[in-house]
Design a protein around this motif. Structure first.
Motif, mmCIF file in Angstrom:
data_model
loop_
_atom_site.group_PDB
_atom_site.id
_atom_site.type_symbol
_atom_site.label_atom_id
_atom_site.label_comp_id
_atom_site.label_asym_id
_atom_site.label_seq_id
_atom_site.Cartn_x
_atom_site.Cartn_y
_atom_site.Cartn_z
ATOM 1 N N ASP A 244 0.741 -1.045 -0.194
ATOM 2 C CA ASP A 244 -0.003 0.086 -0.243
ATOM 3 C C ASP A 244 0.586 1.109 0.013
ATOM 4 O OD1 ASP A 244 -2.174 1.739 1.265
ATOM 5 O OD2 ASP A 244 -1.017 1.965 2.420
ATOM 6 N N SER A 245 2.190 1.186 0.501
ATOM 7 C CA SER A 245 3.075 2.510 0.644
ATOM 8 C C SER A 245 4.566 1.902 0.938
ATOM 9 C CB SER A 245 2.395 3.339 1.469
ATOM 10 O OG SER A 245 2.530 3.108 2.812
ATOM 11 N N LEU A 246 5.632 2.591 0.356
ATOM 12 C CA LEU A 246 6.796 2.072 0.729
ATOM 13 C C LEU A 246 7.453 3.226 1.532
ATOM 14 C CD1 LEU A 246 7.508 1.411 -3.133
ATOM 15 C CD2 LEU A 246 6.953 -0.123 -1.433
ATOM 16 N N GLY A 247 8.393 2.785 2.548
ATOM 17 C CA GLY A 247 9.451 3.515 3.279
ATOM 18 C C GLY A 247 10.171 4.043 2.475
ATOM 19 N N SER A 248 11.096 4.852 3.085
ATOM 20 C CA SER A 248 12.263 5.263 2.052
ATOM 21 C C SER A 248 13.352 4.389 2.008
ATOM 22 C CB SER A 248 12.929 6.454 2.932
ATOM 23 O OG SER A 248 13.444 6.023 4.298
ATOM 24 N N GLY A 249 14.169 4.082 0.881
ATOM 25 C CA GLY A 249 15.075 3.245 0.621
ATOM 26 C C GLY A 249 14.775 1.981 0.231
ATOM 27 N N VAL A 250 13.426 1.608 0.080
ATOM 28 C CA VAL A 250 12.871 0.305 -0.478
ATOM 29 C C VAL A 250 12.932 0.276 -1.947
ATOM 30 C CG1 VAL A 250 10.758 -1.147 -0.478
ATOM 31 C CG2 VAL A 250 11.308 0.076 1.421
ATOM 32 N N SER A 251 13.704 -0.529 -2.508
ATOM 33 C CA SER A 251 13.661 -0.814 -3.903
ATOM 34 C C SER A 251 13.214 -2.201 -4.369
ATOM 35 C CB SER A 251 14.989 -0.720 -4.375
ATOM 36 O OG SER A 251 16.066 -1.482 -4.068
ATOM 37 N N GLY A 252 12.758 -2.667 -5.625
ATOM 38 C CA GLY A 252 12.629 -4.003 -5.933
ATOM 39 C C GLY A 252 10.932 -4.199 -5.742
ATOM 40 N N TRP A 253 10.165 -3.571 -5.140
ATOM 41 C CA TRP A 253 8.903 -3.627 -4.723
ATOM 42 C C TRP A 253 8.084 -2.367 -5.066
ATOM 43 C CZ3 TRP A 253 7.611 -8.282 -3.339
ATOM 44 C CH2 TRP A 253 8.723 -8.986 -2.984
ATOM 45 N N ALA A 254 6.739 -2.579 -5.429
ATOM 46 C CA ALA A 254 5.934 -1.257 -5.872
ATOM 47 C C ALA A 254 4.571 -1.695 -5.080
ATOM 48 C CB ALA A 254 5.700 -1.479 -7.404
ATOM 49 N N VAL A 255 3.908 -0.286 -5.138
ATOM 50 C CA VAL A 255 2.359 -0.286 -4.779
ATOM 51 C C VAL A 255 1.638 -1.101 -5.420
ATOM 52 C CG1 VAL A 255 0.687 1.320 -4.154
ATOM 53 C CG2 VAL A 255 2.925 1.978 -3.400
ATOM 54 N N GLY A 256 0.832 -1.890 -5.042
ATOM 55 C CA GLY A 256 -0.084 -2.967 -5.750
ATOM 56 C C GLY A 256 0.550 -4.512 -5.838
ATOM 57 N N ASP A 257 1.880 -4.441 -5.292
ATOM 58 C CA ASP A 257 2.291 -5.836 -5.477
ATOM 59 C C ASP A 257 1.559 -6.803 -4.391
ATOM 60 O OD1 ASP A 257 4.195 -5.242 -7.470
ATOM 61 O OD2 ASP A 257 6.184 -5.051 -6.079
ATOM 62 N N GLY A 258 1.278 -8.170 -4.758
ATOM 63 C CA GLY A 258 0.772 -8.982 -4.200
ATOM 64 C C GLY A 258 1.646 -9.674 -3.214
ATOM 65 N N VAL A 259 1.660 -9.925 -1.830
ATOM 66 C CA VAL A 259 2.929 -10.418 -1.151
ATOM 67 C C VAL A 259 2.413 -11.096 0.026
ATOM 68 C CG1 VAL A 259 4.391 -8.441 -1.702
ATOM 69 C CG2 VAL A 259 3.268 -8.250 0.360
ATOM 70 N N VAL A 260 3.321 -11.836 0.428
ATOM 71 C CA VAL A 260 3.398 -12.670 1.843
ATOM 72 C C VAL A 260 4.489 -11.933 2.428
ATOM 73 C CG1 VAL A 260 1.915 -14.429 1.071
ATOM 74 C CG2 VAL A 260 4.231 -14.535 1.033
ATOM 75 N N ALA A 261 4.664 -12.360 4.053
ATOM 76 C CA ALA A 261 5.715 -11.952 4.578
ATOM 77 C C ALA A 261 6.291 -12.739 5.783
ATOM 78 C CB ALA A 261 5.871 -10.231 5.162
ATOM 79 N N GLU A 262 7.353 -12.906 5.979
ATOM 80 C CA GLU A 262 7.899 -13.958 7.169
ATOM 81 C C GLU A 262 7.570 -13.149 8.439
ATOM 82 O OE1 GLU A 262 11.998 -15.224 6.698
ATOM 83 O OE2 GLU A 262 11.732 -14.759 4.501
ATOM 84 N N ALA A 263 7.370 -13.835 9.394
ATOM 85 C CA ALA A 263 7.040 -13.291 10.796
ATOM 86 C C ALA A 263 8.200 -12.811 11.641
ATOM 87 C CB ALA A 263 6.205 -14.434 11.632
ATOM 88 N N SER A 264 9.401 -13.276 11.162
ATOM 89 C CA SER A 264 10.615 -13.031 11.871
ATOM 90 C C SER A 264 10.758 -11.571 11.544
ATOM 91 C CB SER A 264 11.981 -13.961 11.596
ATOM 92 O OG SER A 264 11.557 -15.076 11.955
ATOM 93 N N TYR A 265 9.978 -10.424 12.047
ATOM 94 C CA TYR A 265 10.355 -9.048 11.762
ATOM 95 C C TYR A 265 11.845 -8.800 12.042
ATOM 96 C CZ TYR A 265 8.987 -4.002 12.098
ATOM 97 O OH TYR A 265 8.692 -2.855 11.584
ATOM 98 N N GLY A 266 12.175 -9.155 13.439
ATOM 99 C CA GLY A 266 13.627 -8.525 13.756
ATOM 100 C C GLY A 266 14.557 -9.586 14.204
ATOM 101 N N VAL A 267 15.796 -9.700 13.838
ATOM 102 C CA VAL A 267 16.760 -10.599 14.399
ATOM 103 C C VAL A 267 17.983 -9.683 14.701
ATOM 104 C CG1 VAL A 267 15.891 -12.595 13.382
ATOM 105 C CG2 VAL A 267 17.601 -11.289 12.212
ATOM 106 N N CYS A 268 18.971 -10.328 15.505
ATOM 107 C CA CYS A 268 20.000 -9.507 15.746
ATOM 108 C C CYS A 268 21.069 -9.400 14.930
ATOM 109 C CB CYS A 268 20.816 -10.057 17.065
ATOM 110 S SG CYS A 268 21.956 -11.536 17.052
#
Ligand SMILES: [Zn+2]
Ligand SMILES: [Zn+2]
Length: 344
Positions: free
Chosen positions: A69-93
């Motif tokens: 729906d929207s992109l933060g700064s510095g994101v490349s390779g993805w566009a608004v409207g892309d159909g996606v899924v995402a891993e649950a491991s949001y943050g790791v060390c």
């Protein structure tokens, strides 16, 4: 926006709340959630009996599909409207031995979507762009919501043990993970026998239609005898335990041939008694698996894209967020199979 929120530590403390819509930070994307799946672990968050750290108040939900729906700064390779899924491991060390080896699913500092970071039981969720995967053509958003649990089963069956063509595989527990493991083992060329309890009657029938050669209701039939018949007395090459109870663990270890492999995917949530010597006498290889990594997601999406795993068969209900209590109750009563929320 409306969201299902765990708002305090302890048993209960979940409600439907109005929360601010999130905005993506640098390197993140905001996703309009299409469907989000209820996982057994969501019930554990509700009942406060899970070992994964939570940070309330937090929007729950870690299994979902959506549209960027929207992109933060510095994101490349993805566009608004892309159909996606995402891993649950949001943050790791990113620095520990597990992270350095690519096994960030085992990072002690792993911060999970829907536990620590606001999750997908809401209209919008925000995730780091490097955890995104593209939904393959022909795979629906409903099916996409099941990629996370399927990736967990892939991590176990494809990455933590070795299933060879014509192996005899026993799967205990025909729930979401067990039925995913069945299809993944079948895709590897295995012959599969699935065991469940009398409460699993419908799930065992589904296992049969998904390619199980033999199903066993342990309330009616002796599993040991059935395994002997299935393997001409030899025992199974592989056991995948997905029920998460003592009796099933013991049945798996008994059913294995000498030098067989046991994979523990079910979680018992407590200690159990076990004759550990059987590992020595039978030279068993025992391992477990938890969560998933990027390779598991790529394999899961490939198997789904090629219809070797069919998520659609595992979806039983779709609820609006407003009906979350009824949905959770239905899950707790072991009715249905994978239930989805449609937050939009
Ligand atoms: Zn889950
Ligand atoms: Zn780490």
């Amino acid at each position: 926006m409306k969201a299902i929120v765990k708002y305090a530590e302890g048993r209960g403390f979940v409600e439907l709340r109005d929360v601010p819509e999130p905005a993506p930070g640098p390197g993140e994307v905001r996703i309009a959630v299409e469907y989000a799946g209820i996982c057994a672990s969501d019930l554990h968050i509700l009942n406060a009996d899970i070992a994964i750290t939570i940070r309330p108040p937090v929007v729950m939900g870690h299994e979902f599909s959506g549209t960027i729906d929207s992109l933060g700064s510095g994101v490349s390779g993805w566009a608004v409207g892309d159909g996606v899924v995402a891993e649950a491991s949001y943050g790791v060390c990113g620095l520990c031995r597990s992270c350095m080896g690519g096994f960030y699913n085992l990072c002690a500092d792993r911060k999970v979507l829907g536990y620590w970071h606001h999750g997908a039981f809401a209209r919008f969720t925000v995730v780091p762009a490097h955890r995104l995967h593209r939904l393959p053509p022909g795979v629906s958003f409903q099916e996409g919501a099941l990629v996370e649990p399927i990736a967990c089963a892939v991590h176990g069956v494809r990455e933590c043990i070795a299933v060879a063509p014509a192996d005899a595989v026993l799967i205990t527990g025909p729930g979401m993970i067990g039925l995913a493991a069945l299809q993944i083992a079948r895709a590897a060329g295995a012959r599969v026998i699935v065991a469940g309890t009398p409460a699993d009657e419908a799930r065992l029938a589904l296992a049969r239609s998904l390619g199980a050669e033999r199903v066993v209701d342990v309330g009616r039939e002796d599993l040991g005898t059935a395994v002997k018949e299935f393997t001409h007395g030899g025992g199974v090459d592989v056991a995948v335990e997905c029920a998460g109870n003592d009796r099933a663990v013991r049945s798996c270890l008994d059913a294995l041939r000498k030098q067989g492999q046991h994979l523990q995917l079910g979680l018992l949530g407590r200690d159990m008694d076990l004759r550990f010597d059987s590992l020595a006498y039978k030279e068993l290889r025992v391992t477990g698996a938890i969560s998933s990594r990027d390779t598991s997601w790529r394999t899961a999406l490939d198997l789904i894209g090629r219809r070797q795993v069919t998520p659609r068969a595992l979806i039983s209900d779709v609820f609006p967020l407003d009906d979350w209590e009824a949905a959770f109750r239905r899950h707790e009563e072991k009715k249905g199979l994978k239930m989805l929320f449609r937050p939009g």
